[in-house]
Design a protein around this motif. Structure first.
Motif, short mmCIF file in Angstrom:
data_model
loop_
_atom_site.label_atom_id
_atom_site.label_comp_id
_atom_site.label_asym_id
_atom_site.label_seq_id
_atom_site.Cartn_x
_atom_site.Cartn_y
_atom_site.Cartn_z
N ASN A 128 -5.46 21.34 12.70
CA ASN A 128 -6.39 21.33 13.82
C ASN A 128 -7.66 20.52 13.54
O ASN A 128 -8.57 20.51 14.35
CB ASN A 128 -6.78 22.76 14.20
N ALA A 129 -7.68 19.87 12.38
CA ALA A 129 -8.87 19.11 11.94
C ALA A 129 -10.13 19.95 12.01
O ALA A 129 -11.21 19.47 12.34
CB ALA A 129 -9.02 17.83 12.76
N PRO A 177 -2.39 23.55 6.35
CA PRO A 177 -2.81 22.35 5.62
C PRO A 177 -1.91 21.16 5.94
O PRO A 177 -0.71 21.32 6.20
CB PRO A 177 -2.67 22.76 4.15
N THR A 178 -2.48 19.96 5.90
CA THR A 178 -1.69 18.75 6.09
C THR A 178 -1.18 18.20 4.76
O THR A 178 -0.25 17.39 4.74
CB THR A 178 -2.52 17.67 6.80
N ASP A 179 -1.77 18.62 3.67
CA ASP A 179 -1.32 18.23 2.33
C ASP A 179 -0.29 19.24 1.85
O ASP A 179 -0.55 20.45 1.80
CB ASP A 179 -2.52 18.21 1.38
N ASP A 180 0.90 18.77 1.47
CA ASP A 180 1.96 19.71 1.08
C ASP A 180 1.70 20.37 -0.27
O ASP A 180 2.43 21.28 -0.67
CB ASP A 180 3.33 19.03 1.09
N GLN A 201 -11.01 18.96 0.73
CA GLN A 201 -10.51 18.14 1.84
C GLN A 201 -9.91 19.02 2.94
O GLN A 201 -10.05 18.73 4.12
CB GLN A 201 -9.48 17.14 1.32
N TYR A 202 -9.24 20.11 2.54
CA TYR A 202 -8.68 21.03 3.53
C TYR A 202 -9.79 21.63 4.39
O TYR A 202 -9.68 21.66 5.63
CB TYR A 202 -7.89 22.15 2.84
N ILE A 203 -10.86 22.14 3.78
CA ILE A 203 -11.89 22.82 4.57
C ILE A 203 -12.76 21.84 5.35
O ILE A 203 -13.49 22.25 6.27
CB ILE A 203 -12.76 23.76 3.71
N THR A 204 -12.68 20.55 5.02
CA THR A 204 -13.47 19.57 5.77
C THR A 204 -12.63 18.79 6.78
O THR A 204 -13.08 17.78 7.32
CB THR A 204 -14.17 18.58 4.81
#
Length: 254
Positions: A120-121, A162-165, A112-115
């Motif tokens: 910066n999405a 990352p947006t996920d902590d 999910q991070y790399i996609t």
């Protein structure tokens, strides 16, 4: 009388020597050149140390455009010794009884991070290997597994946050590792068997390596059925042991 010497004018008379600058423009140009030279040197240094490159450099890394590159120090019948430069990875931890269960959840989070699950999405290319830090434990104990995706070369300097902590960026240090390669599927059983074989070979030549954990490295998509390539890594301590064939034969006979 005046003498021009580089960016300075030296004015001479009978009593004094006065040094003055030729002007603000010359000074600014000089500092600009120094800044650009320093910046270029820094970027070249970072790029040179981040050994992430074209997958064609490795015969077993065929499913991604970029792979983690290394210098081969030596090779025996039981293991290789490699040198890896310091590089950045995106990582996450997962707790489970078995590596297989932890890996599924951790892989999904990193994918999910790399996609796009980053500040910066950005879409980030998949690389190899996928690394799992395996901490020694009994089979009935819970374990903490750390899975990492290698960041591509264009994201080594400034990767998106990352947006996920539960996901974080880490820089692994420069290291020398003992490596054992094997085919088939990476499972808890296959990894454990190959880790034991590697540690037995290292102990037989009195090699010093970090205890308590090892790395499992996978180079293939879950969809790949044949010609799979997996590795076990132990991190070397001090200078790695690279015995000759004669020394190996003597150690097994004695």
């Amino acid at each position: 009388m005046g003498v021009i010497a580089g960016p300075f004018v030296i004015k001479l008379n009978a009593r004094t020597t006065i040094v003055t600058r030729m002007g603000r423009n010359s000074r600014d140009l000089m500092f600009y050149r120094i800044f650009i030279s320093g910046l270029v040197g820094f970027l070249l240094l970072v790029t040179a140390e981040a050994r992430v490159g074209n997958s064609s450099s490795l015969e077993f890394c065929t499913e991604t455009q970029q792979c983690l590159l290394f210098d081969l120090i030596c090779e025996t019948g039981d293991y290789e010794v490699r040198h890896y430069d310091s590089v950045k990875w995106v990582s996450t931890k997962e707790t489970s009884f078995f590596m297989e269960m932890a890996a599924m959840r951790a892989f999904k989070r990193l994918y999910q991070y790399i996609t796009g699950a980053n500040e910066n999405a950005k879409k980030i290319g998949m690389t190899a290997p996928v690394l799992v830090k395996m901490v020694d434990k009994k089979f009935w104990e819970m374990g903490v597994y750390t899975m990492s995706f290698l960041l591509p070369l264009d994201h080594q300097i400034n990767p998106p946050k990352p947006t996920d902590d539960k996901v974080y960026i880490q820089q692994m240090p420069d290291m020398k590792v003992y490596v054992r390669s094997y085919g088939g599927w990476m499972t808890s059983m296959s990894d454990s068997n190959n880790a034991k074989s590697l540690s037995t070979a290292l102990n037989s030549v009195d090699a010093e390596y970090k205890k308590g954990f090892h790395y499992a490295a996978g180079y293939n998509s879950p969809m790949t059925m044949f010609n799979r390539h997996n590795e076990v890594w132990f991190v070397a301590e001090d200078e790695p042991v690279c015995p000759s064939s004669e020394e190996l034969e003597y150690s097994f006979l004695s």
